[in-house]
Scaffold this motif. Structure first.
Motif, PDB file in Angstrom:
ATOM      1  N   GLY A   1      33.709  36.301  35.525  1.00 13.14           N
ATOM      2  CA  GLY A   1      34.249  36.589  34.203  1.00 13.14           C
ATOM      3  C   GLY A   1      33.717  37.899  33.642  1.00 13.14           C
ATOM      4  N   GLY A   2      34.343  38.379  32.583  1.00 13.02           N
ATOM      5  CA  GLY A   2      33.884  39.595  31.922  1.00 13.02           C
ATOM      6  C   GLY A   2      34.922  40.106  30.951  1.00 13.02           C
ATOM      7  N   MET A   3      34.483  40.754  29.870  1.00 10.82           N
ATOM      8  CA  MET A   3      35.376  41.189  28.808  1.00 10.82           C
ATOM      9  C   MET A   3      35.704  42.673  28.842  1.00 10.82           C
ATOM     10  SD  MET A   3      36.351  38.665  26.664  1.00 10.82           S
ATOM     11  CE  MET A   3      36.910  37.998  28.248  1.00 10.82           C
ATOM     12  N   GLY A   4      34.795  43.521  29.272  1.00 13.16           N
ATOM     13  CA  GLY A   4      34.959  44.959  29.097  1.00 13.16           C
ATOM     14  C   GLY A   4      36.181  45.535  29.813  1.00 13.16           C
ATOM     15  N   ARG A   5      36.772  46.557  29.207  1.00 13.31           N
ATOM     16  CA  ARG A   5      37.883  47.286  29.802  1.00 13.31           C
ATOM     17  C   ARG A   5      37.894  48.693  29.200  1.00 13.31           C
ATOM     18  NH1 ARG A   5      41.755  47.285  25.836  1.00 13.31           N
ATOM     19  NH2 ARG A   5      43.327  48.189  27.195  1.00 13.31           N
ATOM     20  N   THR A   6      38.774  49.526  29.700  1.00 15.87           N
ATOM     21  CA  THR A   6      38.910  50.896  29.211  1.00 15.87           C
ATOM     22  C   THR A   6      40.359  51.145  28.844  1.00 15.87           C
ATOM     23  OG1 THR A   6      37.117  51.626  30.668  1.00 15.87           O
ATOM     24  CG2 THR A   6      38.562  53.336  29.775  1.00 15.87           C
ATOM     25  N   HIS A   7      40.592  51.758  27.692  1.00 18.19           N
ATOM     26  CA  HIS A   7      41.955  52.070  27.285  1.00 18.19           C
ATOM     27  C   HIS A   7      42.643  52.960  28.322  1.00 18.19           C
ATOM     28  CE1 HIS A   7      41.909  50.061  23.521  1.00 18.19           C
ATOM     29  NE2 HIS A   7      41.113  50.895  22.892  1.00 18.19           N
TER      30      HIS A   7
ATOM     31  N   ASN B   1      43.516  52.497  31.261  1.00 15.47           N
ATOM     32  CA  ASN B   1      43.045  52.368  32.632  1.00 15.47           C
ATOM     33  C   ASN B   1      43.377  50.958  33.110  1.00 15.47           C
ATOM     34  OD1 ASN B   1      41.649  52.131  35.055  1.00 15.47           O
ATOM     35  ND2 ASN B   1      39.856  53.257  34.340  1.00 15.47           N
ATOM     36  N   GLN B   2      44.498  50.836  33.797  1.00 16.57           N
ATOM     37  CA  GLN B   2      44.983  49.518  34.185  1.00 16.57           C
ATOM     38  C   GLN B   2      44.117  48.843  35.253  1.00 16.57           C
ATOM     39  OE1 GLN B   2      47.507  48.020  32.516  1.00 16.57           O
ATOM     40  NE2 GLN B   2      47.380  49.867  31.253  1.00 16.57           N
ATOM     41  N   SER B   3      43.223  49.608  35.868  1.00 14.07           N
ATOM     42  CA  SER B   3      42.340  49.000  36.866  1.00 14.07           C
ATOM     43  C   SER B   3      41.164  48.284  36.208  1.00 14.07           C
ATOM     44  CB  SER B   3      41.832  50.061  37.842  1.00 14.07           C
ATOM     45  OG  SER B   3      40.982  50.986  37.176  1.00 14.07           O
ATOM     46  N   THR B   4      41.047  48.386  34.897  1.00 12.70           N
ATOM     47  CA  THR B   4      40.022  47.649  34.164  1.00 12.70           C
ATOM     48  C   THR B   4      40.697  46.571  33.330  1.00 12.70           C
ATOM     49  OG1 THR B   4      40.057  49.115  32.223  1.00 12.70           O
ATOM     50  CG2 THR B   4      38.598  49.720  34.041  1.00 12.70           C
ATOM     51  N   PHE B   5      40.074  45.409  33.221  1.00  9.42           N
ATOM     52  CA  PHE B   5      40.737  44.290  32.559  1.00  9.42           C
ATOM     53  C   PHE B   5      39.722  43.205  32.227  1.00  9.42           C
ATOM     54  CE2 PHE B   5      41.231  44.254  37.180  1.00  9.42           C
ATOM     55  CZ  PHE B   5      40.520  43.118  37.526  1.00  9.42           C
ATOM     56  N   PRO B   6      40.005  42.401  31.210  1.00  6.77           N
ATOM     57  CA  PRO B   6      39.191  41.210  30.955  1.00  6.77           C
ATOM     58  C   PRO B   6      39.643  40.081  31.871  1.00  6.77           C
ATOM     59  CG  PRO B   6      40.898  41.382  29.297  1.00  6.77           C
ATOM     60  CD  PRO B   6      41.035  42.596  30.176  1.00  6.77           C
ATOM     61  N   THR B   7      38.740  39.202  32.210  1.00  7.91           N
ATOM     62  CA  THR B   7      39.110  38.070  33.060  1.00  7.91           C
ATOM     63  C   THR B   7      38.108  36.930  32.860  1.00  7.91           C
ATOM     64  OG1 THR B   7      39.702  37.430  35.320  1.00  7.91           O
ATOM     65  CG2 THR B   7      37.779  38.841  35.070  1.00  7.91           C
ATOM     66  N   LEU B   8      38.465  35.753  33.353  1.00  8.15           N
ATOM     67  CA  LEU B   8      37.625  34.565  33.225  1.00  8.15           C
ATOM     68  C   LEU B   8      37.060  34.162  34.585  1.00  8.15           C
ATOM     69  CD1 LEU B   8      39.794  32.403  30.787  1.00  8.15           C
ATOM     70  CD2 LEU B   8      38.053  34.128  30.249  1.00  8.15           C
ATOM     71  N   THR B   9      36.022  33.359  34.549  1.00  8.25           N
ATOM     72  CA  THR B   9      35.385  32.901  35.781  1.00  8.25           C
ATOM     73  C   THR B   9      36.324  32.009  36.596  1.00  8.25           C
ATOM     74  OG1 THR B   9      34.459  31.009  34.604  1.00  8.25           O
ATOM     75  CG2 THR B   9      33.041  32.948  34.861  1.00  8.25           C
ATOM     76  N   GLU B  10      36.035  31.952  37.888  1.00  5.82           N
ATOM     77  CA  GLU B  10      36.728  31.036  38.793  1.00  5.82           C
ATOM     78  C   GLU B  10      35.704  30.080  39.394  1.00  5.82           C
ATOM     79  OE1 GLU B  10      39.604  32.808  41.560  1.00  5.82           O
ATOM     80  OE2 GLU B  10      39.071  34.744  40.683  1.00  5.82           O
ATOM     81  N   PRO B  11      36.103  28.834  39.676  1.00  8.71           N
ATOM     82  CA  PRO B  11      35.167  27.886  40.296  1.00  8.71           C
ATOM     83  C   PRO B  11      34.662  28.401  41.636  1.00  8.71           C
ATOM     84  CG  PRO B  11      37.078  26.743  39.425  1.00  8.71           C
ATOM     85  CD  PRO B  11      37.388  28.202  39.337  1.00  8.71           C
ATOM     86  N   LEU B  12      33.346  28.374  41.813  1.00 13.35           N
ATOM     87  CA  LEU B  12      32.735  28.829  43.058  1.00 13.35           C
ATOM     88  C   LEU B  12      32.275  27.658  43.908  1.00 13.35           C
ATOM     89  CD1 LEU B  12      31.942  31.493  44.506  1.00 13.35           C
ATOM     90  CD2 LEU B  12      29.676  31.267  43.456  1.00 13.35           C
ATOM     91  N   GLY B  13      31.686  26.646  43.279  1.00 18.63           N
ATOM     92  CA  GLY B  13      31.206  25.493  44.023  1.00 18.63           C
ATOM     93  C   GLY B  13      30.159  24.727  43.238  1.00 18.63           C
ATOM     94  N   TYR B  14      29.511  23.811  43.926  1.00 20.10           N
ATOM     95  CA  TYR B  14      28.502  22.930  43.325  1.00 20.10           C
ATOM     96  C   TYR B  14      27.218  23.030  44.146  1.00 20.10           C
ATOM     97  CZ  TYR B  14      26.104  18.545  42.095  1.00 20.10           C
ATOM     98  OH  TYR B  14      25.179  17.613  41.706  1.00 20.10           O
ATOM     99  N   VAL B  15      26.064  22.987  43.447  1.00 24.79           N
ATOM    100  CA  VAL B  15      24.777  22.973  44.140  1.00 24.79           C
ATOM    101  C   VAL B  15      23.902  21.874  43.548  1.00 24.79           C
ATOM    102  CG1 VAL B  15      24.858  25.440  44.677  1.00 24.79           C
ATOM    103  CG2 VAL B  15      23.704  24.674  42.583  1.00 24.79           C
ATOM    104  N   ASP B  16      22.980  21.369  44.376  1.00 20.32           N
ATOM    105  CA  ASP B  16      22.043  20.360  43.903  1.00 20.32           C
ATOM    106  C   ASP B  16      21.014  20.981  42.961  1.00 20.32           C
ATOM    107  OD1 ASP B  16      23.216  18.297  45.386  1.00 20.32           O
ATOM    108  OD2 ASP B  16      22.052  18.818  47.183  1.00 20.32           O
ATOM    109  N   LYS B  17      20.333  20.126  42.236  1.00 19.49           N
ATOM    110  CA  LYS B  17      19.404  20.582  41.197  1.00 19.49           C
ATOM    111  C   LYS B  17      18.341  21.528  41.739  1.00 19.49           C
ATOM    112  CE  LYS B  17      16.249  18.811  37.648  1.00 19.49           C
ATOM    113  NZ  LYS B  17      15.661  17.594  37.019  1.00 19.49           N
TER     114      LYS B  17
END
Length: 687
Positions: free
Chosen positions: A323-329, A331-347
């Motif tokens: 995820g991340g919010m920053g972008r540049t006016h 500049n279409q190669s910059t954009f905000p986006t949200l995280t994607e599920p990666l997986g699960y780990v034990d404690k």
């Protein structure tokens, strides 16, 4: 002989962690190992370094480095030329030190409105604290309040990452301010710069919820795990005296940081995780419990969700990334986006997975273009599956499947509530997070008198904790006397809005944000009243002075993103529970055109919302931007129909009008008015 020893250490540790059981390379792996020379660390431990590398480069870009990368490399781990610049008698620091001082938790700023003719820029410094999970001890709160009065602008700011910002500090006072914060058990280390930033967690006041308590503890431990280790911070601000010692951190944090079985560490380096180059860009982690999205958890580089078993005990963690919010006016190669599920780990594996993700970003993140250097662009370039594969090489084993989660809900922790230990908490709504004037004085008085601890929320509010029930009336009345009324008595637009500081101090600001937000909300409320929306209707409004997104406008239902003097991009369609990105609706809107821009949207929302519960952002996302734009262009401000005599029409004519309205995405009043006007014009012309 040395190699046999370190391989055995790796195998034994991996077996203990449930990782790789053999030191033999996997001939079918798409990755290869590159070994560096093994040298003893300062603690005298012999560890192996190997770094997992894809056979093909992660990008097709020429290997080059930005100017900031060179500054970091020759700084002796953030010391020079900062040490020299601090004693040169000038009001500012050099361009190199401007970059380095960020790692220490400070930005050099220029008050654009305080510049004197012929005297150049009005330099001052902003300091940002490190407050994992937003927790502030009583002593640190009082210290920050004093520093704001004695050395700053007189105000304190609560940030969207649960920290303080202290503005207006002069260079000659920096050392006094830094050292005072450190000796009050606070820190600014890691609050800025190309390192792990402040770790978010719900600003929980609950003492009887193991998952919330654990999230807070984990935020502290991960902040310690990923903190810079070279000692430069203490060399610069305490003349080498390391006031906060390593003995205070959890022993497991120390052990897991030192472990290097899978190439996460630099051997013999003062910065075992970061090396001389540190990270390509800032790195943000947020921790929460299932369902609690009070911290915009999905907007971070890494999101960690604490998972518990049937007995309520913590058993592991869901991990999301990218995820991340920053972008540049423009500049279409910059954009905000949200995280994607990666997986699960034990404690027991949580620190190892954090190191693995950080090492992947460290070694493969872009260093030639800082606009493309955040983790989200690496995930976007590779795809989440390839990203997971490389992370697992540093982790030493495969991640487990991501576990199901309940629907995210937004919580604001405002108002009165019970902590679960017999005491109360009170969430104080602070407009745009600015503590100032009589309100600041009263908060100081109450916190000092009752020895309260405090939590800072990710929405710039304060949660007063450990309140005895018998203090409730006094605290309520005292705060209301200085303008801190209960949030339920405030306008919902204010409560749900956020803005960054912007002008006049932020060097990136193109226009106003914090100073303009109250008036913007007032204008929006008047407009909503004009079109007939209820006075208690509110939605998420966020405003920033530039596209970097510090107030997370790309998650707003209505977002203003500064693109020039008194000009903003308009973003629409975020969700009330902060799980859907907004989208750009208008590239440029002068602020004096706001009413004529928003009135069609609000009127359409008022007449076509699915129910009274449908929020503005959900409505925009459901209807779609194409329909919104068509409606806006065709919008005719409704005349004072209510003041005119009613005219009846035949049922067949009414159905025809209704069909036309549906087809053209207009209201019945608009279609009827247009039809009557067209017929009148025809009739009069014929006459």
């Amino acid at each position: 002989m040395q190699r046999k020893v370190v391989v055995r250490e790796r195998r034994e540790y991996a077996a203990a962690r449930g990782g790789l059981s053999s030191s033999k390379p996997n001939s079918t792996s798409s990755l290869r190992r590159v070994e560096r020379k093994t040298t003893p660390l300062q603690r005298g431990e012999r560890l192996r370094t190997n770094v997992a590398m894809p056979k093909r480069p992660p990008t097709h870009h020429t290997a080059s480095r930005s100017k900031v990368e060179l500054i970091k490399e020759r700084s002796d781990y953030l010391r020079h030329p900062l040490l020299e610049d601090l004693v040169d008698g000038k009001p500012n620091v050099s361009n190199d030190s401007v970059q380095l001082i960020k790692f220490h938790g400070s930005y050099m700023q220029d008050d654009r409105e305080a510049r004197a003719f012929g005297r150049g820029k009005a330099y001052q410094f902003m300091l940002r604290t490190r407050q994992p999970g937003g927790f502030v001890s009583n002593k640190l709160y009082l210290t920050m309040d004093d520093l704001a009065t004695d050395f700053g602008s007189g105000t304190l700011r609560l940030t969207t990452r649960q920290t303080y910002q202290l503005h207006g500090v002069l260079k000659d006072d920096l050392k006094s301010v830094f050292s005072t914060i450190i000796k009050s058990m606070g820190s600014t280390l890691g609050a800025c710069g190309d390192v792990n930033r402040n770790v978010l967690a719900p600003p929980h006041p609950y003492k009887n919820r193991k998952d919330y308590v654990h999230a807070q503890e984990l935020a502290n431990n991960i902040a310690d795990l990923l903190a810079p280790q070279s000692g430069a911070y203490y060399d610069v601000w305490l003349d080498g005296e390391k006031f906060m010692t390593a003995e205070k951190e959890d022993p497991k944090v120390t052990e897991d940081r030192a472990f290097n079985g899978f190439g996460t560490n630099f051997e013999g380096s003062p910065e075992p995780l970061y090396g001389a180059q540190f990270l390509p860009r800032k790195f943000k982690i947020a921790i929460t419990v299932p369902g609690d999205n009070s911290i915009d958890v999905l907007t971070n580089d890494v999101a960690i969700v604490v998972m518990t078993g049937d007995d309520g005990e913590v058993c592991g963690y869901n991990i999301l990334a990218g995820g991340g919010m920053g972008r540049t006016h423009n500049n279409q190669s910059t954009f905000p986006t949200l995280t994607e599920p990666l997986g699960y780990v034990d404690k027991d594996d949580i620190y190892h997975i954090c190191k693995a993700i950080l090492a992947t970003q460290r070694d493969y993140g872009r260093r030639d273009d800082r606009r493309q250097s955040r983790l989200k662009y690496l995930v976007h370039s590779w795809g989440i599956d390839k990203f997971r594969l490389v992370v697992e090489q540093y982790f030493g084993k495969k991640m487990q499947p991501f576990k199901p989660l309940p629907k995210w809900e937004h919580k604001n922790y405002l108002g009165w509530g019970e902590q679960g230990d017999g005491n109360l908490f009170y969430g104080v709504f602070v407009m745009n997070g600015r503590l100032k004037g009589e309100g600041k004085k009263m908060l100081r008085h109450l916190i000092e008198k009752h020895e309260l601890t405090v939590m800072i929320s990710a929405e710039q509010n304060l949660i007063l904790c450990d309140i005895k029930p018998e203090w409730k009336q006094e605290i309520q009345e005292s705060l209301e006397s200085v303008g801190y009324v209960d949030y339920e008595k405030s306008d919902p637009l204010d409560v749900k809005s956020m803005a960054c500081p912007a002008l006049p101090l932020c060097g990136l600001a193109l226009t106003e944000a914090e100073r303009g937000m109250p008036q913007i909300n007032e204008r929006i409320r008047r407009l909503m009243t004009k079109v007939g929306l209820p006075s208690d209707d509110g939605f998420v409004i966020r405003m920033t002075g530039c596209p970097n997104g510090c107030a997370r406008p790309y998650m707003a239902e209505l977002g203003f993103v500064g693109d020039g003097p008194n000009s903003y991009q308009l973003w629409l369609g975020g969700s009330p529970n902060h799980t859907r990105l907004a989208e750009p609706f208008l590239d440029k809107m002068k602020i004096d055109k706001m009413e004529e821009t928003l009135e069609p949207l609000f009127y359409f929302f008022k007449t076509r919302r699915a129910s009274a519960e449908e929020s503005f952002g959900d409505f925009c996302a459901r209807v779609g931007f194409d329909v919104l734009r068509v409606y806006t262009k065709a919008y005719v401000p409704p005349p004072s129909i209510a003041q005119l005599p009613r005219v009846g029409v035949e049922a067949e004519a009414f159905e025809q009008l209704k069909a036309i309205a549906e087809k053209q995405n207009k209201t019945l009043s608009e279609v009827a008015t247009e039809a009557i006007a067209a017929y009148s014009a025809f009739a009069l012309k014929g006459k």
